[in-house]
Design a protein around this motif. Structure first.
Motif, PDB file in Angstrom:
ATOM      1  N   UNK A   3       1.181  -3.833  -7.887  1.00 35.83           N
ATOM      2  CA  UNK A   3       1.891  -2.835  -8.210  1.00 35.83           C
ATOM      3  C   UNK A   3       3.484  -2.958  -7.393  1.00 35.83           C
ATOM      4  N   UNK A   4       4.791  -2.590  -7.942  1.00 37.99           N
ATOM      5  CA  UNK A   4       5.600  -2.789  -7.632  1.00 37.99           C
ATOM      6  C   UNK A   4       6.139  -1.843  -6.570  1.00 37.99           C
ATOM      7  N   UNK A   5       6.040  -0.667  -6.773  1.00 34.73           N
ATOM      8  CA  UNK A   5       5.711   0.686  -5.326  1.00 34.73           C
ATOM      9  C   UNK A   5       5.386   0.310  -4.177  1.00 34.73           C
ATOM     10  N   UNK A   6       4.165  -0.635  -4.565  1.00 33.42           N
ATOM     11  CA  UNK A   6       3.450  -0.766  -3.245  1.00 33.42           C
ATOM     12  C   UNK A   6       4.396  -1.964  -2.532  1.00 33.42           C
ATOM     13  N   UNK A   7       5.020  -2.784  -3.383  1.00 30.45           N
ATOM     14  CA  UNK A   7       5.716  -4.192  -2.782  1.00 30.45           C
ATOM     15  C   UNK A   7       6.937  -3.029  -2.378  1.00 30.45           C
ATOM     16  N   UNK A   8       7.542  -1.987  -2.670  1.00 23.59           N
ATOM     17  CA  UNK A   8       8.823  -1.873  -2.084  1.00 23.59           C
ATOM     18  C   UNK A   8       8.103  -0.796  -0.713  1.00 23.59           C
ATOM     19  N   UNK A   9       7.414  -0.699  -0.474  1.00 28.22           N
ATOM     20  CA  UNK A   9       6.524  -0.013   1.108  1.00 28.22           C
ATOM     21  C   UNK A   9       7.040  -1.163   1.415  1.00 28.22           C
ATOM     22  N   UNK A  10       6.220  -2.458   1.305  1.00 29.29           N
ATOM     23  CA  UNK A  10       6.016  -3.436   2.394  1.00 29.29           C
ATOM     24  C   UNK A  10       7.756  -4.116   2.789  1.00 29.29           C
ATOM     25  N   UNK A  34      -0.075   3.893   4.464  1.00 27.58           N
ATOM     26  CA  UNK A  34      -1.581   2.857   5.176  1.00 27.58           C
ATOM     27  C   UNK A  34      -2.091   2.939   3.822  1.00 27.58           C
ATOM     28  N   UNK A  35      -3.112   3.093   3.314  1.00 26.11           N
ATOM     29  CA  UNK A  35      -3.464   3.102   2.070  1.00 26.11           C
ATOM     30  C   UNK A  35      -3.209   2.545   1.429  1.00 26.11           C
ATOM     31  N   UNK A  36      -2.121   3.070   0.490  1.00 23.34           N
ATOM     32  CA  UNK A  36      -0.899   2.419  -0.282  1.00 23.34           C
ATOM     33  C   UNK A  36      -1.027   0.184   0.133  1.00 23.34           C
ATOM     34  N   UNK A  37      -0.503   0.055   1.058  1.00 28.60           N
ATOM     35  CA  UNK A  37      -0.512  -1.372   1.902  1.00 28.60           C
ATOM     36  C   UNK A  37      -1.940  -1.658   2.064  1.00 28.60           C
ATOM     37  N   UNK A  38      -3.142  -0.833   2.226  1.00 25.50           N
ATOM     38  CA  UNK A  38      -4.286  -1.936   2.159  1.00 25.50           C
ATOM     39  C   UNK A  38      -4.911  -2.510   0.938  1.00 25.50           C
ATOM     40  N   UNK A  39      -4.361  -1.073   0.091  1.00 23.36           N
ATOM     41  CA  UNK A  39      -4.876  -1.136  -1.422  1.00 23.36           C
ATOM     42  C   UNK A  39      -4.435  -2.858  -1.896  1.00 23.36           C
ATOM     43  N   UNK A  41      -3.383  -5.799  -0.132  1.00 20.62           N
ATOM     44  CA  UNK A  41      -3.668  -6.244   0.330  1.00 20.62           C
ATOM     45  C   UNK A  41      -4.923  -7.017  -0.033  1.00 20.62           C
ATOM     46  N   UNK A  42      -5.727  -5.917  -0.971  1.00 21.08           N
ATOM     47  CA  UNK A  42      -6.927  -6.286  -1.847  1.00 21.08           C
ATOM     48  C   UNK A  42      -6.758  -6.720  -3.038  1.00 21.08           C
ATOM     49  N   UNK A  43      -5.041  -6.513  -3.177  1.00 16.85           N
ATOM     50  CA  UNK A  43      -4.820  -6.892  -5.103  1.00 16.85           C
ATOM     51  C   UNK A  43      -4.336  -8.407  -4.865  1.00 16.85           C
ATOM     52  N   UNK A  44      -3.627  -8.373  -3.887  1.00 17.15           N
ATOM     53  CA  UNK A  44      -3.144  -9.630  -3.238  1.00 17.15           C
ATOM     54  C   UNK A  44      -4.014 -11.228  -2.792  1.00 17.15           C
ATOM     55  N   UNK A  45      -5.601  -9.989  -2.422  1.00 13.26           N
ATOM     56  CA  UNK A  45      -6.395 -11.133  -1.931  1.00 13.26           C
ATOM     57  C   UNK A  45      -6.415 -11.710  -0.790  1.00 13.26           C
TER      58      UNK A  45
END
Length: 285
Positions: A3-10, A34-39, A41-45
């Motif tokens: 997700x692009x929005x989560x990549x921006x947070x990273x 924190x929840x978005x970054x945890x998601x 991580x799950x997407x990245x595996x």
């Protein structure tokens, strides 16, 4: 698919260092970040962050993803610019951030030109200190912003932004006509009119005075150079004033210094080809 929005947070976390700082910048709660970054991580595996209490550190995988995420975001910006160029000419919202002197002197003619040549543009100007512009661009609160730096305080290279030079100015020492002072060294015992702490103008004044072996004695604080010159003309102190703001004022002597200020037009990396951005750059240049 990440997700692009989560990549921006990273990327924000890599730049700002803490989840609390990311939350403040994005107007989220820390738990939401924190929840978005945890998601993510799950997407990245794979684990991206190592947590110890409230502190987080990037894993090797997290560093790799953050580096590639910056490239992805730049490519998306470039793609959006290319699509906008195909769809139409300059149109839609264009949010511009500029320091007060530029709003007063540089922008009006450019805004008139843009309004005549590109009536479909929706121009919105916000006064901002240059120190606030990079964050506003990254957070997409601005599309274009004006940045300053000085030869004694060069601007940092921001990997998320691109820029083009606009102008370079002489900086003056403004002194009351009744004061026998011709150099920065001779201004040692004078009261100073300085910008607010945290601004680039404040930092530059401290640096040039330190180079002469003293710390300025602050009497007044003002961020608008019209106010600064009025106070100097009233005999309230001395100050540094860039050429763009150095209009003649009764009771003020303007002494040129060996100090230069540079102004650049900045935008997100990849956005140079966007029709609206290109039109503003052309109008200002």
């Amino acid at each position: 698919m990440l997700d692009v929005r989560k990549l921006r947070l990273l990327c924000d976390l890599e730049r700002l260092g803490t989840i609390a700082a990311v939350a403040q910048a994005r107007s989220y709660t820390p738990s939401a970040v924190s929840q978005q970054l945890a998601t993510l991580e799950r997407e990245a595996g794979v684990a991206l962050l190592e947590r110890s209490g409230r502190r987080v550190a990037f894993t090797a995988a997290g560093q790799v993803l953050a580096r590639h995420a910056a490239t992805v975001l730049s490519a998306l910006e470039e793609t959006d610019a290319a699509l906008a160029a195909v769809r139409s000419g300059p149109a839609g919202p264009l949010r511009i951030g500029a320091f007060p002197t530029a709003v007063r002197t540089l922008l009006p003619a450019a805004l008139v030109t843009l309004g005549c040549d590109h009536p479909a543009l929706e121009l919105m100007v916000t006064e901002l200190d240059p120190a606030q512009v990079p964050a506003a661009l990254r957070e997409r609160r601005l599309d274009v912003g004006l940045l300053n730096d000085y030869d004694v305080a060069p601007g940092d290279v921001d990997p998320d932004l691109d820029s083009v030079p606009l102008l370079e100015e002489t900086v003056f020492l403004a002194v009351p006509v009744a004061v026998r002072c011709g150099t920065l060294a001779e201004a040692r015992d004078q009261p100073w009119i300085m910008a607010s702490e945290g601004t680039l103008c404040h930092d530059v004044t401290l640096r040039v005075c330190a180079a002469e072996g003293y710390r300025p004695r602050v009497r007044h604080r003002a961020d608008d150079f019209v106010t600064v010159l009025a106070l100097v003309g009233a005999g309230q102190g001395v100050s540094l004033v860039p050429e763009l703001a150095a209009s003649p004022v009764e009771g003020v002597r303007l002494l040129p210094l060996g100090l230069r200020r540079r102004t650049r037009i900045a935008y997100r990396k990849g956005a140079a080809g966007h029709p609206a951005v290109a039109a503003l750059v052309a109008a200002l240049s």
